[in-house]
Design a protein around this motif. Structure first.
Motif, PDB file in Angstrom:
ATOM      1  N   SER A  34      -2.354   0.691  -4.808  1.00 38.92           N
ATOM      2  CA  SER A  34      -1.671  -0.638  -4.234  1.00 38.92           C
ATOM      3  C   SER A  34      -0.801  -1.161  -5.537  1.00 38.92           C
ATOM      4  O   SER A  34      -1.032  -0.912  -6.620  1.00 38.92           O
ATOM      5  CB  SER A  34      -2.979  -1.900  -4.359  1.00 38.92           C
ATOM      6  N   VAL A  35       0.334  -2.068  -4.978  1.00 36.81           N
ATOM      7  CA  VAL A  35       1.252  -2.546  -5.891  1.00 36.81           C
ATOM      8  C   VAL A  35       1.095  -4.208  -5.515  1.00 36.81           C
ATOM      9  O   VAL A  35       1.689  -4.385  -4.456  1.00 36.81           O
ATOM     10  CB  VAL A  35       2.561  -1.896  -5.609  1.00 36.81           C
ATOM     11  N   ARG A  36       0.662  -4.734  -6.485  1.00 32.84           N
ATOM     12  CA  ARG A  36       0.988  -6.513  -6.285  1.00 32.84           C
ATOM     13  C   ARG A  36       2.019  -6.863  -6.853  1.00 32.84           C
ATOM     14  O   ARG A  36       2.585  -6.950  -7.839  1.00 32.84           O
ATOM     15  CB  ARG A  36      -0.296  -7.030  -6.946  1.00 32.84           C
ATOM     16  N   LEU A  37       2.892  -7.644  -5.919  1.00 35.41           N
ATOM     17  CA  LEU A  37       4.023  -8.353  -6.009  1.00 35.41           C
ATOM     18  C   LEU A  37       3.679  -9.803  -6.409  1.00 35.41           C
ATOM     19  O   LEU A  37       3.011 -10.465  -5.331  1.00 35.41           O
ATOM     20  CB  LEU A  37       5.137  -8.314  -4.879  1.00 35.41           C
ATOM     21  N   SER A  38       4.137 -10.545  -7.450  1.00 37.31           N
ATOM     22  CA  SER A  38       3.916 -12.035  -7.548  1.00 37.31           C
ATOM     23  C   SER A  38       5.388 -12.484  -7.807  1.00 37.31           C
ATOM     24  O   SER A  38       6.184 -12.389  -8.758  1.00 37.31           O
ATOM     25  CB  SER A  38       2.894 -12.263  -8.602  1.00 37.31           C
ATOM     26  N   PHE A  39       5.562 -13.959  -7.214  1.00 39.66           N
ATOM     27  CA  PHE A  39       6.730 -14.488  -7.626  1.00 39.66           C
ATOM     28  C   PHE A  39       6.436 -15.778  -8.050  1.00 39.66           C
ATOM     29  O   PHE A  39       5.614 -16.619  -7.319  1.00 39.66           O
ATOM     30  CB  PHE A  39       7.675 -14.556  -6.081  1.00 39.66           C
ATOM     31  N   LEU A  40       6.769 -16.079  -9.198  1.00 38.48           N
ATOM     32  CA  LEU A  40       6.828 -17.664  -9.658  1.00 38.48           C
ATOM     33  C   LEU A  40       8.223 -18.057  -9.801  1.00 38.48           C
ATOM     34  O   LEU A  40       9.015 -17.548 -10.205  1.00 38.48           O
ATOM     35  CB  LEU A  40       6.382 -17.298 -11.003  1.00 38.48           C
ATOM     36  N   GLY A  41       8.158 -19.302  -9.016  1.00 39.91           N
ATOM     37  CA  GLY A  41       9.627 -19.940  -8.802  1.00 39.91           C
ATOM     38  C   GLY A  41      10.011 -20.526 -10.183  1.00 39.91           C
ATOM     39  O   GLY A  41       9.055 -21.192 -10.765  1.00 39.91           O
ATOM     40  N   GLY A  42      11.069 -20.867 -10.348  1.00 38.87           N
ATOM     41  CA  GLY A  42      11.591 -21.634 -11.570  1.00 38.87           C
ATOM     42  C   GLY A  42      12.243 -22.974 -11.376  1.00 38.87           C
ATOM     43  O   GLY A  42      12.256 -23.576 -10.410  1.00 38.87           O
TER      44      GLY A  42
ATOM     45  N   ASP B  80       0.674  -0.979   0.200  1.00 40.72           N
ATOM     46  CA  ASP B  80       0.109  -0.203  -0.148  1.00 40.72           C
ATOM     47  C   ASP B  80       0.830   1.181   0.059  1.00 40.72           C
ATOM     48  O   ASP B  80       1.893   1.390   1.012  1.00 40.72           O
ATOM     49  CB  ASP B  80      -1.089  -0.071   1.168  1.00 40.72           C
ATOM     50  N   ILE B  81       0.581   2.185  -1.154  1.00 42.44           N
ATOM     51  CA  ILE B  81       1.664   3.212  -1.072  1.00 42.44           C
ATOM     52  C   ILE B  81       0.892   4.450  -1.329  1.00 42.44           C
ATOM     53  O   ILE B  81      -0.195   4.620  -2.017  1.00 42.44           O
ATOM     54  CB  ILE B  81       2.394   3.045  -2.518  1.00 42.44           C
TER      55      ILE B  81
ATOM     56  N   ASP C  94      10.302   4.745  -5.460  1.00 40.59           N
ATOM     57  CA  ASP C  94      11.142   3.527  -5.454  1.00 40.59           C
ATOM     58  C   ASP C  94      10.807   2.498  -4.706  1.00 40.59           C
ATOM     59  O   ASP C  94      10.620   2.611  -3.297  1.00 40.59           O
ATOM     60  CB  ASP C  94      12.552   4.149  -4.947  1.00 40.59           C
ATOM     61  N   LEU C  95      10.459   1.222  -5.224  1.00 45.71           N
ATOM     62  CA  LEU C  95       9.908   0.009  -4.595  1.00 45.71           C
ATOM     63  C   LEU C  95      11.015  -0.869  -4.581  1.00 45.71           C
ATOM     64  O   LEU C  95      10.779  -2.032  -4.098  1.00 45.71           O
ATOM     65  CB  LEU C  95       8.815  -0.379  -5.600  1.00 45.71           C
ATOM     66  N   THR C  96      12.130  -0.883  -4.951  1.00 45.24           N
ATOM     67  CA  THR C  96      13.070  -1.572  -5.070  1.00 45.24           C
ATOM     68  C   THR C  96      13.292  -2.267  -3.674  1.00 45.24           C
ATOM     69  O   THR C  96      13.456  -3.799  -3.658  1.00 45.24           O
ATOM     70  CB  THR C  96      14.408  -1.028  -5.588  1.00 45.24           C
TER      71      THR C  96
ATOM     72  N   VAL D 210      13.194  -0.131  -9.398  1.00 45.34           N
ATOM     73  CA  VAL D 210      11.760  -0.380  -9.693  1.00 45.34           C
ATOM     74  C   VAL D 210      10.891   0.661  -9.061  1.00 45.34           C
ATOM     75  O   VAL D 210      11.020   0.943  -8.055  1.00 45.34           O
ATOM     76  CB  VAL D 210      11.356  -1.928  -9.112  1.00 45.34           C
ATOM     77  N   VAL D 211      10.238   1.522  -9.983  1.00 47.04           N
ATOM     78  CA  VAL D 211       9.631   2.426  -9.222  1.00 47.04           C
ATOM     79  C   VAL D 211       8.305   2.505  -9.819  1.00 47.04           C
ATOM     80  O   VAL D 211       7.835   2.017 -10.865  1.00 47.04           O
ATOM     81  CB  VAL D 211      10.278   3.800  -9.742  1.00 47.04           C
TER      82      VAL D 211
END
Length: 133
Positions: free
Chosen positions: A125-133, A7-8, A17-19, A112-113
């Motif tokens: 709102s900024v959604r972060l999604s991680f997909l493993g490899g 939440d920003i 800056d979201l890094t 990442v901004v």
């Protein structure tokens, strides 16, 4: 897939800056891809250099490309709000960053901004999604 939502508040910042938040989210995830997505019709996400003037240059360029006047058909809200709805056509609503051993594989000067020129809605709102490899 792992997800989280940031939440920003952009009331005092048009570029955030979201890094560090993205890196923290990925730190225990191993190898894969992290997608950063802003589910708003008037904001975008970019990968740029920050702190050396490029961030201000980006904002200045966007203000020149998207002037705040009455030329837009989408005309509700503050003056020039139609420009806010054109922004995601220039600054994508998402970016994907490769991750190796929990570390973002960004270049030395890349960050990442969140880009938000909209004066009518400072809550993002900024959604972060991680997909493993």
């Amino acid at each position: 897939m792992f997800t989280d939502v940031l939440d920003i508040d952009t009331r005092t910042r048009r570029l955030v800056d979201l890094t560090d938040d993205v890196a923290a989210f990925c730190s225990a995830r191993g190898d894969g891809l992290c997608n950063v997505f802003v589910p708003h019709a008037t904001a975008g996400v970019a990968i740029i250099e920050t702190g050396a003037g490029s961030d201000d240059d980006l904002l200045d360029a966007l203000e020149r490309l998207l002037p705040r006047d009455d030329r837009y058909r989408h005309s509700h809200g503050s003056p020039g709000h139609g420009a806010d709805h054109v922004l995601p056509g220039i600054v994508s609503p998402s970016v994907t960053v490769p991750v190796q051993a929990g570390r973002l594989l960004l270049g030395t000067w890349q960050s990442v901004v969140l880009v938000d020129l909209n004066r009518d809605n400072p809550r993002r709102s900024v959604r972060l999604s991680f997909l493993g490899g």
